[in-house]
Design an enzyme around this catalytic site. Structure first.
Site, PDB file in Angstrom:
ATOM      1  N   HIS A  60      78.671  43.012  39.152  1.00  0.00           N
ATOM      2  CA  HIS A  60      79.870  43.565  39.771  1.00  0.00           C
ATOM      3  C   HIS A  60      79.605  43.942  41.225  1.00  0.00           C
ATOM      4  O   HIS A  60      80.357  43.564  42.128  1.00  0.00           O
ATOM      5  CB  HIS A  60      80.326  44.786  38.966  1.00  0.00           C
ATOM      6  CG  HIS A  60      81.493  45.504  39.575  1.00  0.00           C
ATOM      7  ND1 HIS A  60      81.335  46.583  40.414  1.00  0.00           N
ATOM      8  CD2 HIS A  60      82.827  45.276  39.499  1.00  0.00           C
ATOM      9  CE1 HIS A  60      82.534  46.999  40.810  1.00  0.00           C
ATOM     10  NE2 HIS A  60      83.449  46.220  40.270  1.00  0.00           N
ATOM     11  N   CYS A 102      95.867  31.813  47.348  1.00  0.00           N
ATOM     12  CA  CYS A 102      95.569  33.028  48.094  1.00  0.00           C
ATOM     13  C   CYS A 102      94.781  34.043  47.282  1.00  0.00           C
ATOM     14  O   CYS A 102      94.634  35.182  47.692  1.00  0.00           O
ATOM     15  CB  CYS A 102      96.860  33.643  48.623  1.00  0.00           C
ATOM     16  SG  CYS A 102      97.999  34.089  47.313  1.00  0.00           S
TER      17      CYS A 102
END
Ligand code: ADP
Ligand code: MG
Ligand code: MG
Length: 892
Positions: A457, A841
């Protein structure tokens, strides 16, 4: 026997294209044998990675036929060299070297001088007329073999060396005389027996068998497993084993060994670099026991060998078309090459090499572009450790996001945020991180974790945000309870100084100076090269590159970095600012349409200003503005808090009771069990059209206020049904007409594709959309049913360990699943509307692997965060080069 599998290849049979089978080292040693000639590369053979895999699968049993093939290859080697293993006259000695498909520095084992025993040591002494050398070779062999093959702690051997040195009153290993080395060999053999309960094996065939097994076994050792886990190398590749005739760098003053790069591996400057040590063997150069000398000094030591080496570096670079990293040994003035591979290099060396290689005629532009690791290029945009700085490294982890960072140690995201508010520079240090820590990532200069790896992470989020990050610095014992880091006998507490180098994974307590590449003249040459390479990328790529930006500052930055427009402006971010939050909350909480319109009226001029800023920054370029897609809960008061306040107000009968009760009631009404799947996107626009009306007014009025008309693209988020987009489009066009602007000319209307249903019905949706922009973050969440904040730190790492996935789907697009939805929507969307413009995007827009996929899927552009724009430009060019000859699906 005819169809028995081939487990063993002579070097003469291999080539660089066989790295999967022969490992990188084996394939390249074979290639060098062909390119440089057999007298430059000691002869030998390679046992394949397939043999290793078969060995592992059979529970550490050599596959059928392997032993016989090794015996045959050994026989050929003995014939070729005219020497025999274990001979009492002039014995053959070999090295047994590991070599996986991808290099795993220091993780797998190698044994040198195999074939030494009580007989051959005499033979070697006789043949070379060098007794000291023979015994030095023997003691090294016992040491390495004991360590690698029987797991005897290297410390035990070093201890014995230290004792013998102090007994004899000498400082350096090289000062030990023959007697001392004989004594050492005896001590080492005794250590071996003590540890294993067996005599040191004297039979060279037995030594060889055990050494090969030991190299196979090193593949499954803890060290190697851990390395593969953090570097994402599959466990089932296995390692090859190379058996090679020894040449000797420890034979005296005209012998030695070293490493050499065809160009400076740090700066990319066109001069070779490297280190060597006279009278040394193997790992002496890198072990740190003796201080190596700079390769330039080799010229004075052995001018002939030096010239030959320089010539060879050039030849290899030409042949491989890439910067090389080599290992060599000189025996009695004769130069031998032992290894070559494409050099790992930092971003600065990568762009410098790419540009110079084209200038020198070594590569053409496309080839040069392919040598650049696009993902690393952010390193040229962030501050880095001063390359000239000296500092003490206290730990080394995985370089997870490039750049240098320094400041006070903090252990929680909250502490990082409050320190940043006070203007203090901090480094957030944690065992690992999760979604709750993300605010701390914005506030901290850098992130340091002791666990995780390239894909944890912390690594993903830091890379995405351009914050320097080091993960898996496992020497650090981080205690969140005691708020301290322990490393060796040092303790580092909260507020203490620390610095991290996310470019190479180093951690230090020294105050290393940071340099900004843009301001340091030392980087001039590199930045020029960078511009050149980016220019080539722009000439090569088909995909457009835009940026995700919500503010003029971000927009300008991205434009400087080459963005060709804004692919995503998230308008809800405009309402997060302190002064706007209350207005936004009033709007959301409004009890009547009138009250809401009133609140919106106050927001409108602010919005208009925002858009004017963006249009100004992006003058002449398209700007995609997404209408509000609010995580409503972020604007609402905390429900339990509010309930407690009401409770208190009731007991104390305060004046604001009524107001508070009303607030609580509204909050409860609006609150959702699962805001992610609640009243978001166009659902909000359908329930409360006045919100989108205000936004469209703001956009179009801003457009009208500009001197040069901008290119607004109004994007409707979270569409599921074609009727949703139909309604929203009508709304936009109606406001457009009010403002006297024309759809298709002054602005366009499209939609964000971020729900699986929208992909399936993309042809119907396309009837009402001028463009699609794939919102792959939400599309990944909704297609997989993964809530990003919950899964990224909780089960994605376990999934990767268990090989359910090999990448986080939030880092690289899940091609067969989410990617298929993208392809489907692109395909049927264009079928319904051939001029449909297609972009992406989500964060995948800045990931090179995903960019390659979007190129193939036929999209028109990718959009990514500002400082990933250069990465996207290069990655898009690489995709175009790789697939230049593919037939695009669009033509099919
Ligand atoms: P690593 O993968 O750890 O670099 P290598 O197999 O390359 O391990 O071996 C380490 C070093 O051992 C080499 O750099 C070289 O100096 C020495 N070495 C290996 N094989 C030979 C050989 N046949 N003759 C002389 N030195 C060798
Ligand atoms: Mg090594
Ligand atoms: Mg090596």
């Amino acid at each position: 026997m005819a169809d028995e599998q081939k487990w063993v290849y002579d070097f003469a049979e291999g080539s660089k294209d066989m790295r999967e089978l022969l490992g990188g080292k084996g394939a390249n040693v074979a290639e060098m044998t062909r390119v440089l000639g057999a007298d430059r590369v000691p002869a030998g053979f390679t046992i394949t990675t397939e043999a290793c895999v078969a060995y592992m699968q059979a529970g550490q049993e050599e596959p059928d036929g392997m032993a016989a093939q090794v015996a045959d290859a050994l026989e050929r080697l003995q014939e070729h060299t005219g020497k025999r293993l274990g001979d009492d006259d002039d014995p053959l000695l070999v090295s047994v070297r590991s070599g996986a498909r991808e290099s795993m520095p220091g993780m797998l084992d190698t044994v040198l001088n195999l074939g030494m025993n009580d007989t051959s040591v005499e033979g070697l002494a006789k043949a070379t007329d060098n007794e000291r050398f023979a015994w030095d070779s023997y003691r090294r062999f016992v040491q390495m073999f004991g360590n690698v093959s029987r797991g005897i702690d290297g410390e035990a051997f070093e201890q014995a060396i230290a004792e013998v040195k102090s007994d004899r009153g000498v400082e350096e290993d090289t000062e030990l005389d023959t007697d001392a080395l004989k004594e050492l060999t005896d001590r080492f053999k005794a250590l071996y027996s003590e540890h294993t309960g067996e005599d040191f094996p004297q039979d060279p065939q037995e030594q060889l068998r055990l050494a090969i097994r030991a190299v196979f076994d090193s593949w499954t050792g803890d060290r190697a497993r851990e390395y593969r886990r953090i570097n994402r190398i599959p466990d089932d590749w296995g390692t090859a084993v190379n058996v090679q005739q020894m040449v000797f760098g420890n034979k005296g003053d005209t012998s030695g060994s070293g490493v050499a790069f065809s160009r400076d591996e740090v700066t990319g400057a066109p001069e070779p670099s490297g280190d060597f040590l006279p009278n040394a063997q193997g790992e002496d150069v890198v072990s740190g026991a003796r201080t190596p000398r700079d390769i330039a000094e080799m010229k004075d030591w052995l001018p002939d060998a030096y010239e030959q080496l320089m010539e060879i570096l050039k030849t290899l670079e030409q042949h491989y078309g890439d910067m090389q990293d080599t290992e060599f040994t000189v025996e009695d003035g004769q130069l031998y090459m032992l290894q070559t591979r494409d050099a790992k290099r930092p971003a600065q060396a990568a762009v410098r090499f790419a540009r110079d290689a084209v200038d020198e005629g070594l590569l053409d532009r496309e080839q040069a572009l392919m040598t650049v690791d696009a993902d690393m290029l952010t390193a040229l945009l962030v501050e880095t450790f001063d390359p000239k700085a000296d500092y003490e490294v206290i730990a080394t982890g995985v370089p997870a996001a490039p750049g240098g960072a320094k400041g006070e140690v903090v252990f929680t995201a909250a502490d990082a945020v409050s320190a940043a508010d006070e203007g203090r520079a901090v480094v957030l240090v944690r065992p690992d991180t999760n979604a709750n820590d993300v605010a701390g990532f914005h506030a901290a200069k850098g992130i340091l974790t002791s666990l995780g790896g390239k894909a944890s992470h912390a690594a993903l989020v830091a890379r995405g945000m351009g914050v320097p990050c080091v993960t898996a610095a496992s020497e650090l014992k981080i205690s969140l309870e005691d708020k301290c880091i322990r490393v060796g006998d040092r303790t580092i507490g909260e507020g203490d100084f620390i610095a991290i180098n996310g470019t190479n994974g180093e951690v230090t307590l020294d105050d290393v100076p940071l340099v900004d590449p843009k301001e340091d003249p030392a980087f001039d040459e590199i930045l020029k090269a960078f511009e050149t390479v980016l220019g080539w990328a722009d000439d090569t790529r088909r995909l457009g590159v835009r940026t995700n930006a919500d503010t003029p500052t971000d927009a300008r930055k991205a434009r400087e970095l080459g963005a060709e427009g804004i692919g995503l402006c998230r308008t809800e971010h405009m309402f997060m600012a302190e002064d706007r939050q209350p207005k936004m909350r009033r709007m959301i909480m409004a009890g009547t349409r009138e009250a809401r319109k009133d609140a919106l009226e106050q927001l409108l001029p602010l919005q208009q200003e925002d858009f004017e800023g963006l249009f100004e920054a992006m003058k002449g370029l398209p700007v995609t503005i997404r209408l509000l897609d609010p995580p409503l809960h972020e604007f609402l008061p905390d429900l339990p808090d509010l309930a407690a306040q009401v409770e208190r107000a009731r007991i104390e009968c305060t004046d604001d009771l009524e107001e508070l009760e009303e607030l609580l009631e509204t909050t409860e009404r609006i609150s959702e069990e699962n805001p992610m799947l609640g009243t978001r996107g166009c659902r909000l626009g359908i329930l409360y059209p006045e919100i989108y009306e205000m936004q469209v007014h703001a956009i179009l009025r801003a457009a009208k206020a500009m001197d040069e008309p901008p290119h607004p693209e109004i994007m409707i988020p979270l569409v599921d049904y074609e009727h949703e987009i139909e309604l929203m489009r009508e709304l936009v066009v109606r406001i457009g007409n009010d403002e006297g602007l024309h759809e298709g000319e002054d602005y366009t209307v499209g939609t964000m594709i971020e729900l699986p249903r929208a992909c399936f019905v993309a042809d119907r949706i396309a009837k009402f959309a001028d463009f699609f922009s794939f919102g792959t973050n939400d599309l990944t969440q909704t297609a997989l049913g993964f809530s990003r904040d919950d899964v990224e730190s909780k089960f994605v790492p376990v999934y990767m360990e268990q090989k359910i996935i090999d990448r986080s789907p939030f880092e690289t697009i899940d091609k067969p699943g989410v990617g298929w939805l993208v392809r489907l929507a692109a395909w049927v969307g264009r079928e319904a509307r051939p001029d449909l413009k297609l972009g992406i995007c989500g964060e995948h827009g800045g990931d090179p692997d995903s960019i390659e996929f979007f190129h193939m899927a036929g999209l028109d552009y990718v959009s990514c965060s500002p400082f990933r724009v250069p990465i996207a430009r290069v990655a898009a060019a690489q995709a175009a080069i790789i697939h230049a000859h593919d037939r695009s699906w669009a033509d099919a």
